[in-house]
Design a protein around this motif. Structure first.
Motif, PDB file in Angstrom:
ATOM      1  N   TYR A   1     -11.692  15.675  -2.697  1.00 16.79           N
ATOM      2  CA  TYR A   1     -12.369  14.691  -3.543  1.00 16.79           C
ATOM      3  C   TYR A   1     -11.598  13.374  -3.458  1.00 16.79           C
ATOM      4  O   TYR A   1     -10.362  13.358  -3.565  1.00 16.79           O
ATOM      5  CB  TYR A   1     -12.416  15.158  -4.999  1.00 16.79           C
ATOM      6  CG  TYR A   1     -13.333  16.328  -5.250  1.00 16.79           C
ATOM      7  CD1 TYR A   1     -14.703  16.143  -5.443  1.00 16.79           C
ATOM      8  CD2 TYR A   1     -12.837  17.627  -5.292  1.00 16.79           C
ATOM      9  CE1 TYR A   1     -15.551  17.220  -5.670  1.00 16.79           C
ATOM     10  CE2 TYR A   1     -13.679  18.709  -5.520  1.00 16.79           C
ATOM     11  CZ  TYR A   1     -15.028  18.500  -5.706  1.00 16.79           C
ATOM     12  OH  TYR A   1     -15.869  19.575  -5.929  1.00 16.79           O
ATOM     13  N   ASP A   2     -12.336  12.286  -3.256  1.00 14.21           N
ATOM     14  CA  ASP A   2     -11.746  10.953  -3.197  1.00 14.21           C
ATOM     15  C   ASP A   2     -12.035  10.221  -4.500  1.00 14.21           C
ATOM     16  O   ASP A   2     -13.171  10.228  -4.980  1.00 14.21           O
ATOM     17  CB  ASP A   2     -12.316  10.148  -2.030  1.00 14.21           C
ATOM     18  CG  ASP A   2     -12.010  10.776  -0.679  1.00 14.21           C
ATOM     19  OD1 ASP A   2     -11.035  11.546  -0.590  1.00 14.21           O
ATOM     20  OD2 ASP A   2     -12.750  10.498   0.282  1.00 14.21           O
ATOM     21  N   ILE A   3     -11.008   9.583  -5.052  1.00 13.42           N
ATOM     22  CA  ILE A   3     -11.160   8.829  -6.302  1.00 13.42           C
ATOM     23  C   ILE A   3     -11.141   7.342  -5.959  1.00 13.42           C
ATOM     24  O   ILE A   3     -10.253   6.866  -5.226  1.00 13.42           O
ATOM     25  CB  ILE A   3     -10.048   9.175  -7.302  1.00 13.42           C
ATOM     26  CG1 ILE A   3     -10.199  10.631  -7.782  1.00 13.42           C
ATOM     27  CG2 ILE A   3     -10.098   8.256  -8.516  1.00 13.42           C
ATOM     28  CD1 ILE A   3      -9.558  11.649  -6.924  1.00 13.42           C
TER      29      ILE A   3
ATOM     30  N   GLU B   1       0.836  -1.200   0.000  1.00 14.31           N
ATOM     31  CA  GLU B   1       0.000   0.000   0.000  1.00 14.31           C
ATOM     32  C   GLU B   1       0.876   1.257   0.000  1.00 14.31           C
ATOM     33  O   GLU B   1       2.003   1.244   0.487  1.00 14.31           O
ATOM     34  CB  GLU B   1      -0.922   0.006   1.221  1.00 14.31           C
ATOM     35  CG  GLU B   1      -1.891  -1.174   1.236  1.00 14.31           C
ATOM     36  CD  GLU B   1      -2.836  -1.140   2.428  1.00 14.31           C
ATOM     37  OE1 GLU B   1      -2.890  -0.092   3.103  1.00 14.31           O
ATOM     38  OE2 GLU B   1      -3.497  -2.155   2.672  1.00 14.31           O
ATOM     39  N   HIS B   2       0.320   2.352  -0.524  1.00 12.93           N
ATOM     40  CA  HIS B   2       1.102   3.579  -0.617  1.00 12.93           C
ATOM     41  C   HIS B   2       0.278   4.807  -0.246  1.00 12.93           C
ATOM     42  O   HIS B   2       0.586   5.920  -0.689  1.00 12.93           O
ATOM     43  CB  HIS B   2       1.691   3.732  -2.022  1.00 12.93           C
ATOM     44  CG  HIS B   2       0.656   3.906  -3.099  1.00 12.93           C
ATOM     45  ND1 HIS B   2       0.465   5.091  -3.746  1.00 12.93           N
ATOM     46  CD2 HIS B   2      -0.241   3.027  -3.619  1.00 12.93           C
ATOM     47  CE1 HIS B   2      -0.509   4.936  -4.632  1.00 12.93           C
ATOM     48  NE2 HIS B   2      -0.954   3.698  -4.568  1.00 12.93           N
ATOM     49  N   MET B   3      -0.732   4.630   0.589  1.00 15.46           N
ATOM     50  CA  MET B   3      -1.524   5.763   1.061  1.00 15.46           C
ATOM     51  C   MET B   3      -2.235   5.386   2.348  1.00 15.46           C
ATOM     52  O   MET B   3      -2.438   4.204   2.636  1.00 15.46           O
ATOM     53  CB  MET B   3      -2.545   6.180  -0.001  1.00 15.46           C
ATOM     54  CG  MET B   3      -3.617   5.146  -0.285  1.00 15.46           C
ATOM     55  SD  MET B   3      -4.749   5.676  -1.590  1.00 15.46           S
ATOM     56  CE  MET B   3      -3.681   5.576  -3.019  1.00 15.46           C
TER      57      MET B   3
ATOM     58  N   SER C   1     -12.417   0.512  -4.135  1.00 18.40           N
ATOM     59  CA  SER C   1     -11.223   0.881  -3.371  1.00 18.40           C
ATOM     60  C   SER C   1     -10.842   2.331  -3.601  1.00 18.40           C
ATOM     61  O   SER C   1     -10.738   2.778  -4.754  1.00 18.40           O
ATOM     62  CB  SER C   1     -10.041  -0.015  -3.772  1.00 18.40           C
ATOM     63  OG  SER C   1     -10.325  -1.367  -3.521  1.00 18.40           O
ATOM     64  N   LYS C   2     -10.653   3.050  -2.524  1.00 19.91           N
ATOM     65  CA  LYS C   2     -10.160   4.423  -2.625  1.00 19.91           C
ATOM     66  C   LYS C   2      -8.693   4.384  -3.017  1.00 19.91           C
ATOM     67  O   LYS C   2      -7.876   3.727  -2.356  1.00 19.91           O
ATOM     68  CB  LYS C   2     -10.338   5.135  -1.286  1.00 19.91           C
ATOM     69  CG  LYS C   2      -9.823   6.563  -1.274  1.00 19.91           C
ATOM     70  CD  LYS C   2     -10.026   7.177   0.095  1.00 19.91           C
ATOM     71  CE  LYS C   2      -9.380   8.545   0.202  1.00 19.91           C
ATOM     72  NZ  LYS C   2      -9.549   9.137   1.537  1.00 19.91           N
ATOM     73  N   ILE C   3      -8.338   5.071  -4.106  1.00 18.67           N
ATOM     74  CA  ILE C   3      -6.963   5.002  -4.595  1.00 18.67           C
ATOM     75  C   ILE C   3      -6.260   6.351  -4.598  1.00 18.67           C
ATOM     76  O   ILE C   3      -5.048   6.406  -4.798  1.00 18.67           O
ATOM     77  CB  ILE C   3      -6.918   4.408  -6.015  1.00 18.67           C
ATOM     78  CG1 ILE C   3      -7.731   5.279  -6.976  1.00 18.67           C
ATOM     79  CG2 ILE C   3      -7.413   2.968  -6.029  1.00 18.67           C
ATOM     80  CD1 ILE C   3      -7.508   4.938  -8.436  1.00 18.67           C
ATOM     81  N   HIS C   4      -6.994   7.438  -4.392  1.00 17.90           N
ATOM     82  CA  HIS C   4      -6.361   8.745  -4.484  1.00 17.90           C
ATOM     83  C   HIS C   4      -7.264   9.783  -3.821  1.00 17.90           C
ATOM     84  O   HIS C   4      -8.456   9.545  -3.617  1.00 17.90           O
ATOM     85  CB  HIS C   4      -6.133   9.102  -5.956  1.00 17.90           C
ATOM     86  CG  HIS C   4      -5.168  10.226  -6.170  1.00 17.90           C
ATOM     87  ND1 HIS C   4      -4.035  10.401  -5.422  1.00 17.90           N
ATOM     88  CD2 HIS C   4      -5.175  11.253  -7.072  1.00 17.90           C
ATOM     89  CE1 HIS C   4      -3.371  11.463  -5.852  1.00 17.90           C
ATOM     90  NE2 HIS C   4      -4.045  12.000  -6.845  1.00 17.90           N
TER      91      HIS C   4
ATOM     92  N   PHE D   1     -13.913   4.030 -12.579  1.00 19.45           N
ATOM     93  CA  PHE D   1     -13.597   5.047 -11.579  1.00 19.45           C
ATOM     94  C   PHE D   1     -14.854   5.819 -11.167  1.00 19.45           C
ATOM     95  O   PHE D   1     -15.740   6.063 -11.993  1.00 19.45           O
ATOM     96  CB  PHE D   1     -12.580   6.052 -12.126  1.00 19.45           C
ATOM     97  CG  PHE D   1     -11.266   5.441 -12.525  1.00 19.45           C
ATOM     98  CD1 PHE D   1     -10.321   5.093 -11.572  1.00 19.45           C
ATOM     99  CD2 PHE D   1     -10.966   5.221 -13.863  1.00 19.45           C
ATOM    100  CE1 PHE D   1      -9.114   4.533 -11.939  1.00 19.45           C
ATOM    101  CE2 PHE D   1      -9.762   4.665 -14.244  1.00 19.45           C
ATOM    102  CZ  PHE D   1      -8.833   4.316 -13.280  1.00 19.45           C
ATOM    103  N   THR D   2     -14.912   6.205  -9.906  1.00 19.99           N
ATOM    104  CA  THR D   2     -15.929   7.131  -9.418  1.00 19.99           C
ATOM    105  C   THR D   2     -15.249   8.156  -8.527  1.00 19.99           C
ATOM    106  O   THR D   2     -14.130   7.937  -8.043  1.00 19.99           O
ATOM    107  CB  THR D   2     -17.040   6.417  -8.617  1.00 19.99           C
ATOM    108  OG1 THR D   2     -16.437   5.649  -7.562  1.00 19.99           O
ATOM    109  CG2 THR D   2     -17.862   5.508  -9.512  1.00 19.99           C
TER     110      THR D   2
END
Length: 328
Positions: free
Chosen positions: A166-168, A85-87, A173-176, A198-199
């Protein structure tokens, strides 16, 4: 090939080059100790609400493998996540407060690396008794950017007191995460020839989360994971002798990337030999690097190099060159 202690490495690099403690020749022999992981690169921090901050960094490709990352607030370790993981979202923070975060890696042997650069984020002011979420982000659009990235955009959400972030999401899965004033981003580290969904969701300072936007479907361009388009070019390798020892001299042109490339990995005879990182002001265009390979003449070697891209993934390998010590 003779094992070379790290202390005999000599670095001749165009620009200010820092040789990481992780540099060396494959895995160390038993009893010599374990190599220290490098400091995580590309660390960022952005407030997600009045009580949370989203911290991100680039994944590291290390040997031994990174098994976990530790996140620090000031000098206190507050989170630990797996090496895949990176976040992470840091929660239960104080509103209207400035925070400093760092990240460090720990490998399978339990050896910790140095702390990353310090990054700062300030949480917005608290909003009393706000239970109304922002409206869903509108008009989302997306397109593939080559085989490894997607560009996303959306219309801003409405909120009585303003959107904090804003969450991407990729699937579920939240990625950004990006700041509330931002309505576009580039998602990197994707696979070639792959369909993604994506959402986007808006978050306000009270941590209320909007419904998800309409789904944006993007398929990356066909290709292979070797990333040929991201490989260093004009790669050359020669040898020279100095004070009775032989060195391999490398020269290459940095690949084009959406950002600055600061890290490279050299493979010798099919295995990672050394890593190099520019501490500041990495050269654009032509770079050079020289490293020790022993004192024996007429030893043949194969060498190639690859760059760590700004999104934290490894680019493709350069062409492989063959050299023999004592010969030009």
């Amino acid at each position: 090939m003779r094992r070379v202690p790290p202390t005999v490495l000599r670095v001749l690099v165009c620009g200010a080059l820092l040789l990481l403690a992780s540099c060396g020749w494959g895995a160390p022999a038993s009893g010599q100790g374990e190599r220290q992981p490098a400091a995580p690169m590309g660390v960022t921090a952005a407030a997600g609400s009045a009580t949370s901050v989203h911290v991100m960094w680039n994944l590291a490709a290390e040997d031994p493998k990174i098994t976990r990352y530790e996140v620090y607030r000031g000098t206190t370790k507050i989170k630990e996540v797996p090496g895949s993981e990176h976040m992470v979202d840091i929660t239960k923070l104080e509103p209207s407060t400035a925070y400093v975060f760092t990240v460090r890696a720990r490998n399978a042997a339990g050896v910790p690396g140095p702390l990353s650069k310090r990054v700062r984020a300030t949480t917005p002011a608290a909003v009393a008794a706000d239970r109304t979420p922002p409206t869903r982000p509108g008009s989302p659009h997306g397109k593939a950017v080559g085989s490894r990235a997607a560009q996303l955009s959306w219309a801003k959400s409405a909120d009585a007191r303003g959107v904090a972030s804003y969450d991407i999401y990729q699937g579920t899965s939240k990625i950004h995460s990006v700041g509330g004033a931002q309505t576009a981003t580039v998602v990197t580290g994707l696979r070639p020839g792959t369909a993604y969904s994506f959402t986007v969701r808006a978050r306000d300072a009270a941590d209320n989360l909007s419904p998800p936007s309409a789904t944006v479907r993007v398929t990356t361009a066909a290709g292979s994971d070797d990333g040929r388009g991201t490989a260093p070019t004009d790669f050359r390798a020669t040898t020279h002798r100095s004070e009775g020892a032989y060195y391999i001299d490398l020269r290459w042109t940095a690949p084009e990337a959406d950002g600055v490339i600061t890290e490279y990995q050299v493979h010798l005879d099919g295995r990672p030999a050394t890593s190099l990182v520019w501490g500041a002001g990495p050269p654009r265009g032509t770079s050079t690097y020289s490293f020790y390979v022993g004192r024996e003449a007429d030893e043949a070697h194969r060498v190639r190099i690859r760059a760590k891209l700004p999104d934290g993934t490894w680019g493709g390998f350069s062409a492989e060159r063959s050299v023999t010590t004592g010969r030009r």
